[in-house]
Design a protein around this motif. Structure first.
Motif, PDB file in Angstrom:
ATOM      1  N   UNK A   1       8.999  23.043 -19.548  1.00 14.98           N
ATOM      2  CA  UNK A   1       9.817  21.939 -19.054  1.00 14.98           C
ATOM      3  C   UNK A   1      10.015  21.942 -17.549  1.00 14.98           C
ATOM      4  N   UNK A   2       9.924  23.117 -16.916  1.00 10.99           N
ATOM      5  CA  UNK A   2      10.127  23.163 -15.475  1.00 10.99           C
ATOM      6  C   UNK A   2       8.998  22.446 -14.729  1.00 10.99           C
ATOM      7  N   UNK A   3       7.823  22.342 -15.347  1.00  9.61           N
ATOM      8  CA  UNK A   3       6.737  21.577 -14.735  1.00  9.61           C
ATOM      9  C   UNK A   3       7.092  20.093 -14.698  1.00  9.61           C
ATOM     10  N   UNK A   4       7.667  19.590 -15.786  1.00  7.50           N
ATOM     11  CA  UNK A   4       8.079  18.189 -15.805  1.00  7.50           C
ATOM     12  C   UNK A   4       9.277  17.966 -14.883  1.00  7.50           C
ATOM     13  N   UNK A   5      10.204  18.913 -14.853  1.00  2.00           N
ATOM     14  CA  UNK A   5      11.349  18.779 -13.946  1.00  2.00           C
ATOM     15  C   UNK A   5      10.866  18.729 -12.495  1.00  2.00           C
ATOM     16  N   UNK A   6       9.907  19.569 -12.145  1.00  2.00           N
ATOM     17  CA  UNK A   6       9.354  19.559 -10.791  1.00  2.00           C
ATOM     18  C   UNK A   6       8.784  18.191 -10.453  1.00  2.00           C
ATOM     19  N   UNK A   7       8.044  17.614 -11.384  1.00  2.31           N
ATOM     20  CA  UNK A   7       7.448  16.297 -11.174  1.00  2.31           C
ATOM     21  C   UNK A   7       8.528  15.232 -10.995  1.00  2.31           C
ATOM     22  N   UNK A   8       9.548  15.279 -11.825  1.00  7.42           N
ATOM     23  CA  UNK A   8      10.590  14.254 -11.767  1.00  7.42           C
ATOM     24  C   UNK A   8      11.444  14.377 -10.510  1.00  7.42           C
TER      25      UNK A   8
ATOM     26  N   UNK B   1      10.530  15.625  -7.655  1.00  2.00           N
ATOM     27  CA  UNK B   1       9.693  15.202  -6.529  1.00  2.00           C
ATOM     28  C   UNK B   1       9.630  13.681  -6.453  1.00  2.00           C
ATOM     29  N   UNK B   2       9.531  13.018  -7.599  1.00  3.85           N
ATOM     30  CA  UNK B   2       9.511  11.554  -7.613  1.00  3.85           C
ATOM     31  C   UNK B   2      10.860  10.991  -7.181  1.00  3.85           C
ATOM     32  N   UNK B   3      11.960  11.683  -7.531  1.00  3.85           N
ATOM     33  CA  UNK B   3      13.284  11.253  -7.075  1.00  3.85           C
ATOM     34  C   UNK B   3      13.385  11.364  -5.553  1.00  3.85           C
TER      35      UNK B   3
ATOM     36  N   UNK C   1      18.419   4.954 -10.556  1.00  8.86           N
ATOM     37  CA  UNK C   1      17.426   3.974 -10.111  1.00  8.86           C
ATOM     38  C   UNK C   1      16.049   4.165 -10.763  1.00  8.86           C
ATOM     39  N   UNK C   2      15.747   5.370 -11.204  1.00 13.46           N
ATOM     40  CA  UNK C   2      14.482   5.635 -11.887  1.00 13.46           C
ATOM     41  C   UNK C   2      14.626   5.540 -13.403  1.00 13.46           C
ATOM     42  N   UNK C   3      15.840   5.179 -13.859  1.00 19.91           N
ATOM     43  CA  UNK C   3      16.133   5.075 -15.297  1.00 19.91           C
ATOM     44  C   UNK C   3      15.839   6.394 -16.002  1.00 19.91           C
ATOM     45  N   UNK C   4      16.288   7.485 -15.374  1.00 21.53           N
ATOM     46  CA  UNK C   4      16.036   8.818 -15.897  1.00 21.53           C
ATOM     47  C   UNK C   4      17.292   9.671 -15.797  1.00 21.53           C
ATOM     48  N   UNK C   5      17.389  10.628 -16.688  1.00 19.37           N
ATOM     49  CA  UNK C   5      18.358  11.701 -16.536  1.00 19.37           C
ATOM     50  C   UNK C   5      17.810  12.961 -17.197  1.00 19.37           C
ATOM     51  N   UNK C   6      18.251  14.095 -16.690  1.00 24.65           N
ATOM     52  CA  UNK C   6      17.875  15.392 -17.251  1.00 24.65           C
ATOM     53  C   UNK C   6      19.162  16.150 -17.545  1.00 24.65           C
TER      54      UNK C   6
END
Length: 212
Positions: free
Chosen positions: A25-32, A34-36, A101-106
């Protein structure tokens, strides 16, 4: 009563599918994250930290994520603050990253582990001098008579440390939140949001889709 039931919008920025998910999951968190950052969101590293007091009363506050890796999520704080007192009694906590704004939350659940003196000192020395002084000034979460008292104490400490380095206060430190679960939420049309939760197990991570 103030009625807010008519405030709504569609979430249309894209979905999240099982085939898109890495095993870690940390790979996806890194991606998200960075996009934020690339989207120039206000405070993309801001996260809500939840703790519970001795009576079972939850408290939440926003802090800034300063580092993360496979071992967890790191933030710094006054060790005499309310959150630190709670974590000393109950290390279980949760984090929430609200990237609206990215319609995301973790959302993260896990346990807080105090940082080593070496980690704390290294970060403290990297802070701007005014931020170092502010760490000395504020007895976080305690009651104060007026802002002027805070400003006066800041000026006093600024004069005291004007000609040298600001030492690390003994009451200042940080925590690493070691994750037990990490949930990724992506807004979807017609309220059919995509939610995937990673649960830690002895050999890695289990991944499950959750109903919205």
């Amino acid at each position: 009563m103030n009625d807010l039931t008519d405030i709504r919008r569609e979430y249309t920025q894209g979905g999240l599918r099982r085939n898109d998910l890495p095993e870690n999951p940390m790979d996806l968190f890194t991606q998200w994250i960075e996009q934020a950052k690339q989207a120039e969101l206000t405070d993309p590293t801001a996260m809500c930290v939840a703790t519970v007091d001795e009576h079972g009363q939850p408290f939440q506050r926003i802090v800034l994520l300063k580092k993360f890796d496979d071992d967890g999520f790191v933030f710094f704080t006054n060790l005499e603050s309310r959150k630190a007192i709670h974590l000393a009694q109950n290390a279980k906590t949760s984090l929430l990253f609200p990237w609206h704004p990215l319609e995301r939350q973790v959302a993260v659940t896990g346990e807080a582990e105090p940082l080593s003196m070496m980690e704390v000192t290294k970060y403290f020395m990297s802070r701007p001098k005014d931020s170092q002084i502010a760490a000395w000034v504020s007895k976080q979460s305690s009651k104060i008579s007026a802002r002027q008292a805070l400003e006066g104490k800041f000026n006093e400490m600024k004069n005291k440390f004007a000609k040298g380095e600001v030492p690390l206060p003994k009451f200042w430190g940080g925590y690493r939140i070691k994750p037990e679960s990490i949930e990724f939420w992506q807004g979807g049309e017609r309220r059919l949001h995509d939610r995937f939760v990673y649960q830690k197990n002895p050999s890695g991570w289990n991944i499950d889709r959750l109903a919205p």
